[in-house]
Write a protein that holds these residues in place. Structure first.
Motif, PDB file in Angstrom:
ATOM      1  N   LYS A   3      40.792 -21.468 -23.960  1.00 46.16           N
ATOM      2  CA  LYS A   3      39.935 -21.110 -22.837  1.00 46.16           C
ATOM      3  C   LYS A   3      40.466 -19.831 -22.185  1.00 46.16           C
ATOM      4  O   LYS A   3      41.657 -19.720 -21.905  1.00 46.16           O
ATOM      5  CB  LYS A   3      39.923 -22.240 -21.816  1.00 46.16           C
ATOM      6  CG  LYS A   3      38.920 -22.070 -20.711  1.00 46.16           C
ATOM      7  CD  LYS A   3      39.007 -23.183 -19.680  1.00 46.16           C
ATOM      8  CE  LYS A   3      38.848 -24.542 -20.299  1.00 46.16           C
ATOM      9  NZ  LYS A   3      38.910 -25.629 -19.290  1.00 46.16           N
ATOM     10  N   VAL A   4      39.567 -18.889 -21.964  1.00 50.70           N
ATOM     11  CA  VAL A   4      39.888 -17.658 -21.243  1.00 50.70           C
ATOM     12  C   VAL A   4      39.162 -17.722 -19.899  1.00 50.70           C
ATOM     13  O   VAL A   4      37.985 -18.072 -19.844  1.00 50.70           O
ATOM     14  CB  VAL A   4      39.462 -16.404 -22.041  1.00 50.70           C
ATOM     15  CG1 VAL A   4      39.780 -15.142 -21.262  1.00 50.70           C
ATOM     16  CG2 VAL A   4      40.138 -16.384 -23.411  1.00 50.70           C
ATOM     17  N   VAL A   5      39.890 -17.392 -18.826  1.00 52.02           N
ATOM     18  CA  VAL A   5      39.344 -17.497 -17.477  1.00 52.02           C
ATOM     19  C   VAL A   5      39.158 -16.095 -16.902  1.00 52.02           C
ATOM     20  O   VAL A   5      40.045 -15.246 -17.007  1.00 52.02           O
ATOM     21  CB  VAL A   5      40.276 -18.322 -16.571  1.00 52.02           C
ATOM     22  CG1 VAL A   5      39.758 -18.347 -15.142  1.00 52.02           C
ATOM     23  CG2 VAL A   5      40.429 -19.732 -17.117  1.00 52.02           C
ATOM     24  N   VAL A   6      37.988 -15.877 -16.308  1.00 52.31           N
ATOM     25  CA  VAL A   6      37.696 -14.634 -15.594  1.00 52.31           C
ATOM     26  C   VAL A   6      37.487 -14.994 -14.134  1.00 52.31           C
ATOM     27  O   VAL A   6      36.597 -15.777 -13.801  1.00 52.31           O
ATOM     28  CB  VAL A   6      36.437 -13.932 -16.158  1.00 52.31           C
ATOM     29  CG1 VAL A   6      36.144 -12.654 -15.374  1.00 52.31           C
ATOM     30  CG2 VAL A   6      36.584 -13.650 -17.642  1.00 52.31           C
ATOM     31  N   ASP A   7      38.346 -14.466 -13.267  1.00 51.81           N
ATOM     32  CA  ASP A   7      38.204 -14.643 -11.822  1.00 51.81           C
ATOM     33  C   ASP A   7      37.632 -13.359 -11.241  1.00 51.81           C
ATOM     34  O   ASP A   7      38.156 -12.273 -11.498  1.00 51.81           O
ATOM     35  CB  ASP A   7      39.552 -14.952 -11.172  1.00 51.81           C
ATOM     36  CG  ASP A   7      40.071 -16.329 -11.547  1.00 51.81           C
ATOM     37  OD1 ASP A   7      39.285 -17.291 -11.434  1.00 51.81           O
ATOM     38  OD2 ASP A   7      41.243 -16.445 -11.951  1.00 51.81           O
ATOM     39  N   VAL A   8      36.545 -13.489 -10.481  1.00 58.48           N
ATOM     40  CA  VAL A   8      35.860 -12.337  -9.892  1.00 58.48           C
ATOM     41  C   VAL A   8      35.932 -12.472  -8.373  1.00 58.48           C
ATOM     42  O   VAL A   8      35.592 -13.526  -7.823  1.00 58.48           O
ATOM     43  CB  VAL A   8      34.381 -12.282 -10.355  1.00 58.48           C
ATOM     44  CG1 VAL A   8      33.676 -11.080  -9.749  1.00 58.48           C
ATOM     45  CG2 VAL A   8      34.288 -12.258 -11.875  1.00 58.48           C
ATOM     46  N   MET A   9      36.388 -11.410  -7.714  1.00 57.54           N
ATOM     47  CA  MET A   9      36.519 -11.411  -6.255  1.00 57.54           C
ATOM     48  C   MET A   9      35.907 -10.131  -5.691  1.00 57.54           C
ATOM     49  O   MET A   9      35.944  -9.087  -6.340  1.00 57.54           O
ATOM     50  CB  MET A   9      37.989 -11.466  -5.845  1.00 57.54           C
ATOM     51  CG  MET A   9      38.694 -12.761  -6.218  1.00 57.54           C
ATOM     52  SD  MET A   9      38.027 -14.210  -5.376  1.00 57.54           S
ATOM     53  CE  MET A   9      38.478 -13.856  -3.693  1.00 57.54           C
ATOM     54  N   PRO A  10      35.377 -10.212  -4.457  1.00 56.20           N
ATOM     55  CA  PRO A  10      34.904  -8.983  -3.820  1.00 56.20           C
ATOM     56  C   PRO A  10      36.082  -8.027  -3.618  1.00 56.20           C
ATOM     57  O   PRO A  10      37.202  -8.465  -3.338  1.00 56.20           O
ATOM     58  CB  PRO A  10      34.359  -9.436  -2.472  1.00 56.20           C
ATOM     59  CG  PRO A  10      34.339 -10.915  -2.488  1.00 56.20           C
ATOM     60  CD  PRO A  10      35.200 -11.379  -3.596  1.00 56.20           C
ATOM     61  N   LYS A  11      35.827  -6.750  -3.764  1.00 52.93           N
ATOM     62  CA  LYS A  11      36.873  -5.761  -3.490  1.00 52.93           C
ATOM     63  C   LYS A  11      37.297  -5.891  -2.036  1.00 52.93           C
ATOM     64  O   LYS A  11      36.492  -6.289  -1.179  1.00 52.93           O
ATOM     65  CB  LYS A  11      36.365  -4.351  -3.787  1.00 52.93           C
ATOM     66  CG  LYS A  11      36.172  -4.104  -5.268  1.00 52.93           C
ATOM     67  CD  LYS A  11      35.789  -2.669  -5.555  1.00 52.93           C
ATOM     68  CE  LYS A  11      35.690  -2.480  -7.069  1.00 52.93           C
ATOM     69  NZ  LYS A  11      35.475  -1.103  -7.445  1.00 52.93           N
ATOM     70  N   PRO A  12      38.561  -5.563  -1.729  1.00 50.77           N
ATOM     71  CA  PRO A  12      39.058  -5.752  -0.357  1.00 50.77           C
ATOM     72  C   PRO A  12      38.231  -5.050   0.714  1.00 50.77           C
ATOM     73  O   PRO A  12      38.113  -5.549   1.832  1.00 50.77           O
ATOM     74  CB  PRO A  12      40.479  -5.170  -0.410  1.00 50.77           C
ATOM     75  CG  PRO A  12      40.861  -5.218  -1.846  1.00 50.77           C
ATOM     76  CD  PRO A  12      39.591  -5.065  -2.627  1.00 50.77           C
ATOM     77  N   GLU A  13      37.635  -3.912   0.397  1.00 49.06           N
ATOM     78  CA  GLU A  13      36.879  -3.162   1.399  1.00 49.06           C
ATOM     79  C   GLU A  13      35.447  -3.671   1.584  1.00 49.06           C
ATOM     80  O   GLU A  13      34.719  -3.206   2.465  1.00 49.06           O
ATOM     81  CB  GLU A  13      36.865  -1.672   1.054  1.00 49.06           C
ATOM     82  CG  GLU A  13      36.190  -1.335  -0.258  1.00 49.06           C
ATOM     83  CD  GLU A  13      37.112  -1.375  -1.483  1.00 49.06           C
ATOM     84  OE1 GLU A  13      36.701  -0.827  -2.521  1.00 49.06           O
ATOM     85  OE2 GLU A  13      38.199  -1.956  -1.432  1.00 49.06           O
ATOM     86  N   ILE A  14      35.037  -4.640   0.781  1.00 53.62           N
ATOM     87  CA  ILE A  14      33.682  -5.190   0.853  1.00 53.62           C
ATOM     88  C   ILE A  14      33.675  -6.389   1.797  1.00 53.62           C
ATOM     89  O   ILE A  14      34.521  -7.285   1.700  1.00 53.62           O
ATOM     90  CB  ILE A  14      33.190  -5.618  -0.548  1.00 53.62           C
ATOM     91  CG1 ILE A  14      33.150  -4.419  -1.507  1.00 53.62           C
ATOM     92  CG2 ILE A  14      31.839  -6.305  -0.475  1.00 53.62           C
ATOM     93  CD1 ILE A  14      32.196  -3.316  -1.088  1.00 53.62           C
ATOM     94  N   LEU A  15      32.722  -6.430   2.720  1.00 50.83           N
ATOM     95  CA  LEU A  15      32.581  -7.577   3.617  1.00 50.83           C
ATOM     96  C   LEU A  15      32.252  -8.831   2.810  1.00 50.83           C
ATOM     97  O   LEU A  15      31.518  -8.767   1.817  1.00 50.83           O
ATOM     98  CB  LEU A  15      31.475  -7.314   4.640  1.00 50.83           C
ATOM     99  CG  LEU A  15      31.727  -6.188   5.632  1.00 50.83           C
ATOM    100  CD1 LEU A  15      30.507  -5.987   6.517  1.00 50.83           C
ATOM    101  CD2 LEU A  15      32.969  -6.471   6.475  1.00 50.83           C
ATOM    102  N   ASP A  16      32.787  -9.961   3.247  1.00 45.03           N
ATOM    103  CA  ASP A  16      32.589 -11.231   2.557  1.00 45.03           C
ATOM    104  C   ASP A  16      32.057 -12.263   3.552  1.00 45.03           C
ATOM    105  O   ASP A  16      32.816 -13.029   4.135  1.00 45.03           O
ATOM    106  CB  ASP A  16      33.917 -11.687   1.945  1.00 45.03           C
ATOM    107  CG  ASP A  16      33.808 -12.991   1.176  1.00 45.03           C
ATOM    108  OD1 ASP A  16      32.684 -13.502   1.000  1.00 45.03           O
ATOM    109  OD2 ASP A  16      34.856 -13.511   0.758  1.00 45.03           O
TER     110      ASP A  16
END
Length: 85
Positions: A3-16
């Motif tokens: 299993k290969v895992v891809v974690d996707v996160m908003p860039k730090p400068e992007i509001l969340d």
């Protein structure tokens, strides 16, 4: 199967806004001490055969093309080591 895992996160400068909503709800539910929350996505890809450098390169291509929006998101790719127990 590996299993290969891809974690996707908003860039730090992007509001969340979802992360901010969770951050606001935690103290109301009795969970103190959290100073920030960022919400992202996790993709688990089961691959046929061995996880080689070529397979990881292909998964990174998938992540940059389909699984994330590279304008506003960063991603990491790693092989899931499985259950340590």
């Amino acid at each position: 199967m590996p299993k290969v895992v891809v974690d996707v996160m908003p860039k730090p400068e992007i509001l969340d806004p979802q992360g901010k909503a969770v951050l606001g709800a935690l103290p109301r539910l009795g969970f103190d001490g959290v100073v920030d929350v960022r919400q992202g996505k996790r993709f688990e890809l089961e691959v046929a055969g061995e996880v080689t450098d070529e397979v990881l390169a292909r998964v990174r291509e998938m992540a940059g093309t389909l699984l994330s929006n590279p304008v506003i998101e960063d991603f990491t790719v790693h092989v899931d080591a499985g259950d340590p127990a």
